[in-house]
Scaffold this motif. Structure first.
Motif, mmCIF file in Angstrom:
data_model
loop_
_atom_site.group_PDB
_atom_site.id
_atom_site.type_symbol
_atom_site.label_atom_id
_atom_site.label_comp_id
_atom_site.label_asym_id
_atom_site.label_seq_id
_atom_site.Cartn_x
_atom_site.Cartn_y
_atom_site.Cartn_z
ATOM 1 N N ARG A 203 0.906 -1.113 0.131
ATOM 2 C CA ARG A 203 -0.038 0.010 0.078
ATOM 3 C C ARG A 203 0.705 1.247 -0.049
ATOM 4 N NH1 ARG A 203 -5.895 -0.821 2.286
ATOM 5 N NH2 ARG A 203 -5.605 1.268 3.160
ATOM 6 N N ASP A 204 2.099 1.191 -0.462
ATOM 7 C CA ASP A 204 2.943 2.255 -0.191
ATOM 8 C C ASP A 204 2.466 3.463 -1.383
ATOM 9 O OD1 ASP A 204 4.749 1.403 1.476
ATOM 10 O OD2 ASP A 204 6.544 0.761 0.130
ATOM 11 N N TRP A 205 1.974 2.750 -2.364
ATOM 12 C CA TRP A 205 1.712 3.965 -3.331
ATOM 13 C C TRP A 205 0.436 4.659 -2.725
ATOM 14 C CZ3 TRP A 205 -3.751 3.357 -4.420
ATOM 15 C CH2 TRP A 205 -4.360 2.153 -3.936
ATOM 16 N N MET A 206 -0.250 4.304 -1.760
ATOM 17 C CA MET A 206 -1.455 5.104 -1.178
ATOM 18 C C MET A 206 -1.059 6.292 -0.590
ATOM 19 S SD MET A 206 -4.680 4.604 -0.790
ATOM 20 C CE MET A 206 -5.406 3.062 -0.084
ATOM 21 N N GLN A 207 0.422 6.571 -0.113
ATOM 22 C CA GLN A 207 0.571 7.898 0.484
ATOM 23 C C GLN A 207 0.605 8.897 -0.609
ATOM 24 O OE1 GLN A 207 5.283 7.515 1.042
ATOM 25 N NE2 GLN A 207 4.349 6.376 2.651
ATOM 26 N N LYS A 208 0.742 8.494 -1.868
ATOM 27 C CA LYS A 208 0.893 9.542 -2.879
ATOM 28 C C LYS A 208 -0.590 10.100 -3.154
ATOM 29 C CE LYS A 208 4.728 7.877 -5.761
ATOM 30 N NZ LYS A 208 4.922 7.652 -7.174
ATOM 31 N N ILE A 209 -1.706 9.450 -2.551
ATOM 32 C CA ILE A 209 -2.839 9.960 -2.985
ATOM 33 C C ILE A 209 -3.236 10.795 -1.886
ATOM 34 C CG2 ILE A 209 -5.508 9.339 -3.104
ATOM 35 C CD1 ILE A 209 -4.009 7.954 -5.240
ATOM 36 N N ARG A 210 -3.325 12.219 -2.096
ATOM 37 C CA ARG A 210 -3.265 13.314 -1.103
ATOM 38 C C ARG A 210 -4.679 13.896 -1.141
ATOM 39 N NH1 ARG A 210 -0.589 12.803 2.646
ATOM 40 N NH2 ARG A 210 -1.146 14.876 3.257
ATOM 41 N N PRO A 211 -5.520 13.830 0.068
ATOM 42 C CA PRO A 211 -6.666 14.541 0.001
ATOM 43 C C PRO A 211 -6.409 16.121 0.023
ATOM 44 C CG PRO A 211 -5.927 13.984 2.393
ATOM 45 C CD PRO A 211 -4.920 13.325 1.354
ATOM 46 N N ILE A 212 -7.451 16.578 -0.537
ATOM 47 C CA ILE A 212 -7.320 18.357 -0.691
ATOM 48 C C ILE A 212 -8.914 18.752 -1.133
ATOM 49 C CG2 ILE A 212 -6.708 18.408 -2.899
ATOM 50 C CD1 ILE A 212 -4.924 20.695 -2.406
ATOM 51 N N TYR A 213 -9.362 20.060 -0.795
ATOM 52 C CA TYR A 213 -10.491 20.570 -1.155
ATOM 53 C C TYR A 213 -10.677 20.538 -2.408
ATOM 54 C CZ TYR A 213 -7.364 24.447 -1.743
ATOM 55 O OH TYR A 213 -6.237 25.109 -2.092
ATOM 56 N N GLY A 214 -11.789 20.767 -2.936
ATOM 57 C CA GLY A 214 -12.363 20.416 -4.480
ATOM 58 C C GLY A 214 -11.752 19.094 -4.915
ATOM 59 N N HIS A 215 -11.522 19.304 -6.292
ATOM 60 C CA HIS A 215 -10.942 17.796 -6.979
ATOM 61 C C HIS A 215 -11.877 16.669 -6.820
ATOM 62 C CE1 HIS A 215 -7.569 20.398 -6.473
ATOM 63 N NE2 HIS A 215 -7.027 19.693 -7.547
ATOM 64 N N HIS A 216 -13.189 16.946 -6.782
ATOM 65 C CA HIS A 216 -14.193 16.021 -7.145
ATOM 66 C C HIS A 216 -14.690 15.627 -8.581
ATOM 67 C CE1 HIS A 216 -17.709 18.703 -6.135
ATOM 68 N NE2 HIS A 216 -16.706 19.408 -5.979
ATOM 69 N N TYR A 217 -14.420 16.935 -9.319
ATOM 70 C CA TYR A 217 -14.672 16.570 -10.798
ATOM 71 C C TYR A 217 -13.565 16.237 -11.482
ATOM 72 C CZ TYR A 217 -19.160 19.081 -10.266
ATOM 73 O OH TYR A 217 -20.674 19.260 -10.036
ATOM 74 N N HIS A 218 -12.481 16.172 -11.092
ATOM 75 C CA HIS A 218 -11.267 15.911 -11.528
ATOM 76 C C HIS A 218 -10.069 15.507 -10.527
ATOM 77 C CE1 HIS A 218 -9.850 19.921 -10.924
ATOM 78 N NE2 HIS A 218 -8.546 19.648 -10.603
ATOM 79 N N PHE A 219 -9.170 14.724 -10.979
ATOM 80 C CA PHE A 219 -8.120 14.695 -10.077
ATOM 81 C C PHE A 219 -6.842 15.185 -10.749
ATOM 82 C CE2 PHE A 219 -6.056 10.892 -12.369
ATOM 83 C CZ PHE A 219 -7.044 10.146 -13.306
ATOM 84 N N HIS A 220 -5.865 15.307 -9.943
ATOM 85 C CA HIS A 220 -4.748 16.192 -10.327
ATOM 86 C C HIS A 220 -3.460 15.347 -9.840
ATOM 87 C CE1 HIS A 220 -2.663 20.302 -9.782
ATOM 88 N NE2 HIS A 220 -1.651 19.622 -9.976
ATOM 89 N N VAL A 221 -2.699 15.225 -11.025
ATOM 90 C CA VAL A 221 -1.647 14.457 -11.084
ATOM 91 C C VAL A 221 -0.336 15.498 -10.961
ATOM 92 C CG1 VAL A 221 -0.101 12.480 -12.044
ATOM 93 C CG2 VAL A 221 -2.381 12.472 -12.064
ATOM 94 N N ARG A 222 0.581 15.480 -10.175
ATOM 95 C CA ARG A 222 1.859 16.320 -10.106
ATOM 96 C C ARG A 222 2.899 15.072 -10.036
ATOM 97 N NH1 ARG A 222 1.928 20.708 -5.902
ATOM 98 N NH2 ARG A 222 0.712 21.755 -7.547
ATOM 99 N N LEU A 223 3.760 15.513 -11.216
ATOM 100 C CA LEU A 223 4.727 14.902 -11.579
ATOM 101 C C LEU A 223 6.266 15.425 -10.730
ATOM 102 C CD1 LEU A 223 4.936 14.073 -15.349
ATOM 103 C CD2 LEU A 223 3.629 12.965 -13.556
ATOM 104 N N LYS A 224 7.301 14.610 -10.553
ATOM 105 C CA LYS A 224 8.381 14.956 -9.671
ATOM 106 C C LYS A 224 8.965 15.632 -11.031
ATOM 107 C CE LYS A 224 8.832 10.552 -7.238
ATOM 108 N NZ LYS A 224 9.432 9.176 -7.651
#
Ligand SMILES: [Zn+2]
Length: 298
Positions: A203-224
């Motif tokens: 489940r290590d990958w789960m830490q990259k899923i970050r809760p934030i306000y908004g973002h229910h119509y889209h998800f936002h991927v941030r690359l390194k």
């Protein structure tokens, strides 16, 4: 001073003054005007919320497994690594039953702050992807302006709704497991649901899923920051620091659906917080110096 020398002095003054004046102009206006990328090597410069980008490439408006939405905004420009990521993730989406992905904003042609919307998306490494599954890939330009995404959040904001599917879970998981990805922002109910339904074990990958306000119509991927992009600022705190090495399925997550929605009564009126400067306040001088070259480049 003879007239020729006076003219030369004046020209010199203007030359020196012009860049200084330019530097005091609003960065979002300057970058918002650019409709082509800079002909430079691809480079993310500065931070996600205060920077610009050289040598961005355009996500083709339609591909075998995606369509770029809201073309009128001209924000379908990204670092080549972001474009490669979108191609890969959209191909994966077809393996879980979608036709592909509807892709929202990435960056302006030269990145930078925008005149409307996002604080981030400035360096070609932030990608918005619609929660609405792609069902067809022949939407016209006009349809891509008028069609809306769908929300996966319930009306009381505490859980996902009937639009949320296992395919969403698999696509988000795939994104989080991608080594190019730094973090993925989603509405808190999505993370809560994924915490419940993800298989145990890895489940290590789960830490990259970050809760934030908004973002229910889209998800936002941030690359390194891409390798070799030395002017690109890695985000701090890191995901590992934020979740203290865990999966982030903890009380900090539940706060979003408890105290965040029903703040405890405060005893005395809080001092009004000083207004923070944001993306739309920055002048060119506030951005990394290199952004002046990005703006001036052909
Ligand atoms: Zn976004």
């Amino acid at each position: 001073m003879d007239p020729g020398a006076r003219l030369a002095a004046l020209a010199l003054t203007l030359c020196l003054a012009a860049p200084a004046a330019l530097a005091q102009q609003k960065a979002n206006v300057l970058f918002g005007r650019m409709d082509t990328p800079s002909r430079q090597g691809a480079e993310a410069i500065g931070s996600y919320a205060k920077g610009c980008a050289a040598g961005l490439v355009q996500l083709p408006e339609t591909g075998p497994t995606w369509q770029a939405m809201r073309l009128s905004r001209n924000r379908n420009w990204g670092h080549p690594e972001a474009i490669g990521f979108i191609v890969d993730l959209s191909e994966f989406a077809t393996r879980v039953g979608w036709k592909g992905l509807y892709v929202g904003d990435i960056s302006q042609p030269r990145g930078g702050p925008m005149t409307s919307g996002h604080q981030s998306h400035q360096i070609g490494l932030d990608i918005d992807i619609w929660m609405k599954p792609a069902t067809r890939l022949n939407l016209s330009r006009a349809q891509r302006e008028s069609l809306s995404s769908i929300s996966v959040r319930s009306a009381d904001q505490r859980s996902v709704n009937g639009n949320w599917t296992r395919a969403h879970h698999e696509i988000l998981k795939r994104a989080a497991r991608d080594s190019r990805v730094d973090r993925v922002f989603v509405t808190p109910p999505v993370k809560i649901e994924m915490c419940k339904t993800a298989s145990r074990g890895d489940r290590d990958w789960m830490q990259k899923i970050r809760p934030i306000y908004g973002h229910h119509y889209h998800f936002h991927v941030r690359l390194k920051c891409p390798r070799g992009n030395r002017a690109c600022e890695t985000q701090r705190p890191t995901v590992a620091e934020l979740s203290k090495g865990g999966d982030g399925c903890d009380e900090t997550l539940m706060w979003w659906v408890t105290d965040y929605l029903d703040p405890p009564k405060v005893q005395k009126p809080a001092e009004p917080a000083p207004k923070r400067r944001g993306a739309r306040d920055y002048t060119l001088a506030d951005l990394p110096r290199q952004c002046q070259q990005v703006l001036a480049a052909r």
